[in-house]
Write a protein that holds these residues in place. Structure first.
Motif, PDB file in Angstrom:
ATOM      1  N   LYS A  21      43.908  93.681  -4.358  1.00 23.11           N
ATOM      2  CA  LYS A  21      43.083  92.522  -3.731  1.00 23.11           C
ATOM      3  C   LYS A  21      44.148  91.975  -2.919  1.00 23.11           C
ATOM      4  CE  LYS A  21      41.446  88.996  -5.905  1.00 23.11           C
ATOM      5  NZ  LYS A  21      41.004  87.466  -6.560  1.00 23.11           N
ATOM      6  N   GLY A  22      43.314  91.733  -1.407  1.00 21.04           N
ATOM      7  CA  GLY A  22      43.694  91.692  -0.141  1.00 21.04           C
ATOM      8  C   GLY A  22      43.891  92.075   0.781  1.00 21.04           C
ATOM      9  N   LEU A  23      43.669  94.017   0.828  1.00 20.81           N
ATOM     10  CA  LEU A  23      44.369  94.746   1.544  1.00 20.81           C
ATOM     11  C   LEU A  23      43.927  94.538   2.720  1.00 20.81           C
ATOM     12  CD1 LEU A  23      43.582  98.307  -0.193  1.00 20.81           C
ATOM     13  CD2 LEU A  23      46.092  96.958  -0.014  1.00 20.81           C
ATOM     14  N   GLU A  24      43.516  93.194   2.848  1.00 17.46           N
ATOM     15  CA  GLU A  24      42.632  92.377   4.749  1.00 17.46           C
ATOM     16  C   GLU A  24      43.985  92.244   5.583  1.00 17.46           C
ATOM     17  OE1 GLU A  24      41.311  89.869   2.078  1.00 17.46           O
ATOM     18  OE2 GLU A  24      41.168  91.987   2.099  1.00 17.46           O
ATOM     19  N   GLN A 136      60.852  88.002  15.187  1.00 13.84           N
ATOM     20  CA  GLN A 136      59.635  87.091  15.220  1.00 13.84           C
ATOM     21  C   GLN A 136      58.240  87.187  14.571  1.00 13.84           C
ATOM     22  OE1 GLN A 136      59.049  82.980  17.192  1.00 13.84           O
ATOM     23  NE2 GLN A 136      60.760  83.897  15.806  1.00 13.84           N
ATOM     24  N   VAL A 137      58.207  87.665  14.169  1.00 11.69           N
ATOM     25  CA  VAL A 137      57.109  88.736  13.289  1.00 11.69           C
ATOM     26  C   VAL A 137      56.411  87.739  11.592  1.00 11.69           C
ATOM     27  CG1 VAL A 137      57.710  90.813  14.076  1.00 11.69           C
ATOM     28  CG2 VAL A 137      58.705  90.296  11.558  1.00 11.69           C
ATOM     29  N   PRO A 138      55.535  88.574  10.994  1.00 10.51           N
ATOM     30  CA  PRO A 138      54.672  87.338  10.248  1.00 10.51           C
ATOM     31  C   PRO A 138      55.478  87.670   8.366  1.00 10.51           C
ATOM     32  CG  PRO A 138      53.296  88.726  10.815  1.00 10.51           C
ATOM     33  CD  PRO A 138      54.630  88.849  12.303  1.00 10.51           C
ATOM     34  N   VAL A 139      55.593  87.141   7.921  1.00  9.43           N
ATOM     35  CA  VAL A 139      55.890  87.703   6.620  1.00  9.43           C
ATOM     36  C   VAL A 139      54.762  87.523   5.217  1.00  9.43           C
ATOM     37  CG1 VAL A 139      57.234  87.425   4.328  1.00  9.43           C
ATOM     38  CG2 VAL A 139      58.218  87.008   6.782  1.00  9.43           C
ATOM     39  N   ILE A 140      54.128  89.437   5.071  1.00  9.07           N
ATOM     40  CA  ILE A 140      53.465  89.244   3.963  1.00  9.07           C
ATOM     41  C   ILE A 140      53.545  89.672   2.407  1.00  9.07           C
ATOM     42  CG2 ILE A 140      51.190  90.447   4.188  1.00  9.07           C
ATOM     43  CD1 ILE A 140      51.416  91.644   6.303  1.00  9.07           C
ATOM     44  N   PRO A 141      53.312  88.599   1.580  1.00  6.47           N
ATOM     45  CA  PRO A 141      54.249  88.717   0.520  1.00  6.47           C
ATOM     46  C   PRO A 141      53.038  89.274  -0.009  1.00  6.47           C
ATOM     47  CG  PRO A 141      53.828  87.030   1.184  1.00  6.47           C
ATOM     48  CD  PRO A 141      53.039  87.242   2.168  1.00  6.47           C
ATOM     49  N   VAL A 142      53.426  90.289  -1.325  1.00  5.61           N
ATOM     50  CA  VAL A 142      53.090  91.227  -1.745  1.00  5.61           C
ATOM     51  C   VAL A 142      53.373  91.165  -3.062  1.00  5.61           C
ATOM     52  CG1 VAL A 142      51.910  93.825  -2.340  1.00  5.61           C
ATOM     53  CG2 VAL A 142      52.249  92.838  -0.358  1.00  5.61           C
ATOM     54  N   VAL A 143      52.736  90.440  -4.385  1.00  8.31           N
ATOM     55  CA  VAL A 143      53.202  90.470  -5.612  1.00  8.31           C
ATOM     56  C   VAL A 143      52.599  91.352  -6.705  1.00  8.31           C
ATOM     57  CG1 VAL A 143      53.107  89.057  -7.448  1.00  8.31           C
ATOM     58  CG2 VAL A 143      52.977  87.994  -4.981  1.00  8.31           C
ATOM     59  N   TYR A 144      52.683  91.728  -7.963  1.00  9.62           N
ATOM     60  CA  TYR A 144      52.338  92.555  -8.833  1.00  9.62           C
ATOM     61  C   TYR A 144      52.271  92.045  -9.769  1.00  9.62           C
ATOM     62  CZ  TYR A 144      54.037  96.956  -5.780  1.00  9.62           C
ATOM     63  OH  TYR A 144      54.008  97.547  -4.871  1.00  9.62           O
ATOM     64  N   SER A 145      51.557  91.844 -11.060  1.00  8.82           N
ATOM     65  CA  SER A 145      51.774  91.289 -12.479  1.00  8.82           C
ATOM     66  C   SER A 145      52.729  91.732 -13.351  1.00  8.82           C
ATOM     67  CB  SER A 145      50.220  91.494 -12.313  1.00  8.82           C
ATOM     68  OG  SER A 145      49.869  92.986 -12.936  1.00  8.82           O
ATOM     69  N   SER A 146      53.549  91.015 -14.332  1.00 11.94           N
ATOM     70  CA  SER A 146      54.301  91.302 -15.187  1.00 11.94           C
ATOM     71  C   SER A 146      53.737  93.001 -15.604  1.00 11.94           C
ATOM     72  CB  SER A 146      54.482  90.157 -16.074  1.00 11.94           C
ATOM     73  OG  SER A 146      56.227  90.921 -16.691  1.00 11.94           O
ATOM     74  N   PHE A 147      55.064  93.303 -15.893  1.00 11.62           N
ATOM     75  CA  PHE A 147      54.855  94.815 -16.675  1.00 11.62           C
ATOM     76  C   PHE A 147      54.848  94.317 -18.114  1.00 11.62           C
ATOM     77  CE2 PHE A 147      55.858  97.942 -12.551  1.00 11.62           C
ATOM     78  CZ  PHE A 147      55.222  97.144 -11.852  1.00 11.62           C
ATOM     79  N   ILE A 163      47.958  96.787 -14.162  1.00  7.20           N
ATOM     80  CA  ILE A 163      48.500  95.917 -12.887  1.00  7.20           C
ATOM     81  C   ILE A 163      47.540  95.509 -12.050  1.00  7.20           C
ATOM     82  CG2 ILE A 163      50.330  96.468 -11.420  1.00  7.20           C
ATOM     83  CD1 ILE A 163      51.549  98.837 -12.994  1.00  7.20           C
ATOM     84  N   LYS A 164      47.749  94.317 -11.596  1.00  7.58           N
ATOM     85  CA  LYS A 164      47.214  94.121 -10.733  1.00  7.58           C
ATOM     86  C   LYS A 164      48.203  93.648  -9.731  1.00  7.58           C
ATOM     87  CE  LYS A 164      44.570  90.977 -13.456  1.00  7.58           C
ATOM     88  NZ  LYS A 164      43.772  89.159 -14.046  1.00  7.58           N
ATOM     89  N   VAL A 165      47.571  93.698  -8.089  1.00  9.07           N
ATOM     90  CA  VAL A 165      48.018  93.971  -6.733  1.00  9.07           C
ATOM     91  C   VAL A 165      47.951  93.000  -6.175  1.00  9.07           C
ATOM     92  CG1 VAL A 165      49.653  95.243  -5.520  1.00  9.07           C
ATOM     93  CG2 VAL A 165      49.163  96.024  -7.399  1.00  9.07           C
ATOM     94  N   GLU A 166      48.204  92.023  -5.658  1.00 14.55           N
ATOM     95  CA  GLU A 166      47.315  90.859  -4.594  1.00 14.55           C
ATOM     96  C   GLU A 166      48.185  90.888  -3.002  1.00 14.55           C
ATOM     97  OE1 GLU A 166      45.637  86.717  -4.212  1.00 14.55           O
ATOM     98  OE2 GLU A 166      45.647  88.182  -5.896  1.00 14.55           O
ATOM     99  N   VAL A 167      47.613  91.079  -2.301  1.00  9.70           N
ATOM    100  CA  VAL A 167      48.417  91.122  -0.885  1.00  9.70           C
ATOM    101  C   VAL A 167      47.947  89.785  -0.435  1.00  9.70           C
ATOM    102  CG1 VAL A 167      49.081  91.920   1.365  1.00  9.70           C
ATOM    103  CG2 VAL A 167      47.886  93.528  -0.045  1.00  9.70           C
ATOM    104  N   LEU A 168      49.164  89.189   0.011  1.00  5.66           N
ATOM    105  CA  LEU A 168      48.886  87.417   0.241  1.00  5.66           C
ATOM    106  C   LEU A 168      48.504  87.183   1.419  1.00  5.66           C
ATOM    107  CD1 LEU A 168      51.176  84.814  -2.132  1.00  5.66           C
ATOM    108  CD2 LEU A 168      48.771  86.498  -2.698  1.00  5.66           C
ATOM    109  N   PRO A 169      48.116  86.375   2.388  1.00  7.82           N
ATOM    110  CA  PRO A 169      48.003  86.094   3.768  1.00  7.82           C
ATOM    111  C   PRO A 169      49.387  85.834   4.453  1.00  7.82           C
ATOM    112  CG  PRO A 169      46.001  84.721   2.440  1.00  7.82           C
ATOM    113  CD  PRO A 169      46.955  85.795   1.810  1.00  7.82           C
ATOM    114  N   PRO A 170      49.231  86.695   5.906  1.00  2.05           N
ATOM    115  CA  PRO A 170      50.810  86.554   6.346  1.00  2.05           C
ATOM    116  C   PRO A 170      51.048  84.925   6.858  1.00  2.05           C
ATOM    117  CG  PRO A 170      48.746  87.236   7.693  1.00  2.05           C
ATOM    118  CD  PRO A 170      48.113  87.197   6.355  1.00  2.05           C
ATOM    119  N   ILE A 171      52.377  85.098   6.489  1.00  2.00           N
ATOM    120  CA  ILE A 171      52.930  83.675   6.457  1.00  2.00           C
ATOM    121  C   ILE A 171      53.651  83.891   7.806  1.00  2.00           C
ATOM    122  CG2 ILE A 171      55.372  82.191   5.739  1.00  2.00           C
ATOM    123  CD1 ILE A 171      54.495  83.223   3.424  1.00  2.00           C
ATOM    124  N   GLU A 172      52.974  83.146   9.498  1.00  2.00           N
ATOM    125  CA  GLU A 172      53.616  83.208  10.514  1.00  2.00           C
ATOM    126  C   GLU A 172      55.126  82.205  10.376  1.00  2.00           C
ATOM    127  OE1 GLU A 172      53.236  84.703  13.380  1.00  2.00           O
ATOM    128  OE2 GLU A 172      50.763  85.226  12.337  1.00  2.00           O
TER     129      GLU A 172
END
Length: 204
Positions: A21-24, A136-147, A163-172
């Motif tokens: 989820k969240g590839l956008e 001065q670039v954004p941080v994009i968190p990506v989280v994998y569910s626990s294995f 495995i669930k993978v979620e790309v979270l919104p960028p942090i400026e």
């Protein structure tokens, strides 16, 4: 891209399924720092499910000597850091910041600094966040569910799993300075930890 296509087929042999989820959220203008949790070598397959174009990884120098895995990540253009030498690591990261801007690439970092298959996060190292603020670039968190429900090397457990993978919104980070790095690190840690528990179905 060749490595990505090959490694993505490994999931069928290992019986792994990925829900992404969240590839956008990767669609940011210009470079970015991507940070994700790091559990095992299985992360390599999860990485290939979401890895955006024009993205390089940062990894510890010891991985160069990790047999086939070392060869694959070397051919994949990983930037190796000598963690035992603070001066060397800082010099490399300074060069990464310049390259990131001039070549418009995203940089993928594992802020825990080592593999961790406990179902929780280890404290984050600040290098990735210093780099983001410096450039001065954004941080994009990506989280994998626990294995842990299907993979535990200490218990010789390895079965099929999802495995669930979620790309979270960028942090400026625009306007932030080195004084803000600790707060940025903590903010990202708590956000990713909350997401990890949610994806893994664990109480936070």
């Amino acid at each position: 891209r060749i490595i990505k296509a090959v490694v993505k087929t490994f999931k069928y042999f290992f019986g792994l399924r990925f829900e992404v989820k969240g590839l956008e959220n990767f669609n940011v203008e210009g470079p970015a720092i991507i940070v994700s949790n790091h559990q095992s070598v299985l992360d390599m397959m999860g990485l290939m499910e979401v890895l955006p174009d024009n993205c390089v990884q940062v990894g510890k120098k010891e991985l160069m000597y990790a047999g086939t895995v070392g060869l694959v990540i070397y051919l994949g253009g990983v930037i190796f850091i000598n963690r035992k030498s603070t001066t060397s690591a800082k010099m490399v990261m300074a060069e990464v910041a310049k390259t990131m801007i001039t070549e418009n690439v995203k940089v993928w970092v594992y802020p825990e600094g080592t593999r961790n298959c406990t179902g929780d996060l280890l404290p984050f190292k600040k290098g990735a966040f210093h780099l983001a603020v410096q450039a001065q670039v954004p941080v994009i968190p990506v989280v994998y569910s626990s294995f842990t429900t299907f993979y535990n090397p200490k218990k010789n457990l390895f079965t099929s799993g999802k495995i669930k993978v979620e790309v979270l919104p960028p942090i400026e980070t625009k306007g932030l300075t080195s004084d803000d790095v600790s707060d940025l690190t903590d903010r990202c840690f708590h956000l990713m930890r909350k997401t990890l528990f949610r994806l893994s179905g664990h109480p936070s």
